[in-house]
Design a protein around this motif. Structure first.
Motif, PDB file in Angstrom:
ATOM      1  N   MET A 298       0.848  -1.175   0.000  1.00 37.41           N
ATOM      2  CA  MET A 298       0.000   0.000   0.000  1.00 37.41           C
ATOM      3  C   MET A 298       0.894   1.238   0.000  1.00 37.41           C
ATOM      4  O   MET A 298       1.781   1.385   0.821  1.00 37.41           O
ATOM      5  N   GLU A 299       0.625   2.138  -0.889  1.00 31.39           N
ATOM      6  CA  GLU A 299       1.437   3.327  -1.056  1.00 31.39           C
ATOM      7  C   GLU A 299       0.978   4.436  -0.110  1.00 31.39           C
ATOM      8  O   GLU A 299      -0.215   4.643   0.098  1.00 31.39           O
ATOM      9  N   LYS A 300       1.961   5.145   0.485  1.00 26.63           N
ATOM     10  CA  LYS A 300       1.622   6.256   1.377  1.00 26.63           C
ATOM     11  C   LYS A 300       1.104   7.427   0.542  1.00 26.63           C
ATOM     12  O   LYS A 300       1.630   7.714  -0.509  1.00 26.63           O
ATOM     13  N   PRO A 301       0.085   8.123   1.042  1.00 26.86           N
ATOM     14  CA  PRO A 301      -0.433   9.265   0.292  1.00 26.86           C
ATOM     15  C   PRO A 301       0.564  10.423   0.306  1.00 26.86           C
ATOM     16  O   PRO A 301       1.302  10.610   1.258  1.00 26.86           O
ATOM     17  N   ASP A 302       0.556  11.191  -0.774  1.00 26.53           N
ATOM     18  CA  ASP A 302       1.439  12.342  -0.893  1.00 26.53           C
ATOM     19  C   ASP A 302       0.718  13.575  -0.357  1.00 26.53           C
ATOM     20  O   ASP A 302      -0.252  14.043  -0.946  1.00 26.53           O
ATOM     21  N   TYR A 303       1.196  14.078   0.767  1.00 26.65           N
ATOM     22  CA  TYR A 303       0.546  15.213   1.413  1.00 26.65           C
ATOM     23  C   TYR A 303       1.066  16.556   0.929  1.00 26.65           C
ATOM     24  O   TYR A 303       0.531  17.590   1.302  1.00 26.65           O
ATOM     25  N   THR A 304       2.101  16.572   0.093  1.00 22.51           N
ATOM     26  CA  THR A 304       2.677  17.853  -0.311  1.00 22.51           C
ATOM     27  C   THR A 304       1.697  18.688  -1.128  1.00 22.51           C
ATOM     28  O   THR A 304       1.697  19.913  -1.008  1.00 22.51           O
ATOM     29  N   GLU A 305       0.857  18.051  -1.926  1.00 16.86           N
ATOM     30  CA  GLU A 305      -0.122  18.814  -2.697  1.00 16.86           C
ATOM     31  C   GLU A 305      -1.155  19.472  -1.801  1.00 16.86           C
ATOM     32  O   GLU A 305      -1.705  20.514  -2.135  1.00 16.86           O
ATOM     33  N   LYS A 306      -1.422  18.877  -0.649  1.00 20.23           N
ATOM     34  CA  LYS A 306      -2.406  19.433   0.270  1.00 20.23           C
ATOM     35  C   LYS A 306      -1.762  20.387   1.272  1.00 20.23           C
ATOM     36  O   LYS A 306      -2.379  21.356   1.677  1.00 20.23           O
ATOM     37  N   ILE A 307      -0.540  20.103   1.692  1.00 16.93           N
ATOM     38  CA  ILE A 307       0.063  20.864   2.785  1.00 16.93           C
ATOM     39  C   ILE A 307       0.692  22.173   2.312  1.00 16.93           C
ATOM     40  O   ILE A 307       0.675  23.170   3.034  1.00 16.93           O
ATOM     41  N   LEU A 308       1.246  22.228   1.102  1.00 20.35           N
ATOM     42  CA  LEU A 308       1.932  23.441   0.641  1.00 20.35           C
ATOM     43  C   LEU A 308       1.006  24.649   0.510  1.00 20.35           C
ATOM     44  O   LEU A 308       1.372  25.739   0.971  1.00 20.35           O
ATOM     45  N   PRO A 309      -0.178  24.516  -0.075  1.00 18.70           N
ATOM     46  CA  PRO A 309      -1.074  25.686  -0.099  1.00 18.70           C
ATOM     47  C   PRO A 309      -1.492  26.124   1.310  1.00 18.70           C
ATOM     48  O   PRO A 309      -1.601  27.313   1.589  1.00 18.70           O
ATOM     49  N   GLY A 310      -1.691  25.157   2.190  1.00 20.12           N
ATOM     50  CA  GLY A 310      -2.046  25.488   3.569  1.00 20.12           C
ATOM     51  C   GLY A 310      -0.919  26.212   4.289  1.00 20.12           C
ATOM     52  O   GLY A 310      -1.155  27.145   5.057  1.00 20.12           O
ATOM     53  N   LEU A 311       0.325  25.790   4.029  1.00 24.39           N
ATOM     54  CA  LEU A 311       1.467  26.471   4.626  1.00 24.39           C
ATOM     55  C   LEU A 311       1.604  27.892   4.091  1.00 24.39           C
ATOM     56  O   LEU A 311       1.952  28.808   4.844  1.00 24.39           O
TER      57      LEU A 311
END
Length: 83
Positions: free
Chosen positions: A1-14
């Motif tokens: 099972m592949e870990k989800p990529d949070y960079t697409e979600k976290i960068l705009p929030g940051l």
């Protein structure tokens, strides 16, 4: 099972977190500047407050990232409630 990529979600929030923290911190820095510098126009004081406001924005982002990294991968920190 592949870990989800949070960079697409976290960068705009940051980015939003950084902008909000700088905008909220800037008036605070401007209000304190007369305590350290005598005289000068408001624009000169405001210009000197830009760098500390951005530094505080980076500190807020760092605190958020440390907290997010600490809890990532943990779904239940407390554990189940038993009665």
């Amino acid at each position: 099972m592949e870990k989800p990529d949070y960079t697409e979600k976290i960068l705009p929030g940051l980015a939003v977190l950084f902008v909000i923290s700088v905008l909220l911190n800037f008036p605070w820095e401007v209000a304190q500047m007369p305590l350290y510098v005598e005289g000068g126009s408001w624009s000169e004081l405001a210009l000197h407050c830009i760098v500390p406001s951005h530094g505080d924005g980076l500190i807020v982002m760092l605190i958020f990232c440390v907290g997010w990294a600490d809890q990532s991968g943990q779904t239940n920190r407390v554990g189940p409630v038993t009665r």
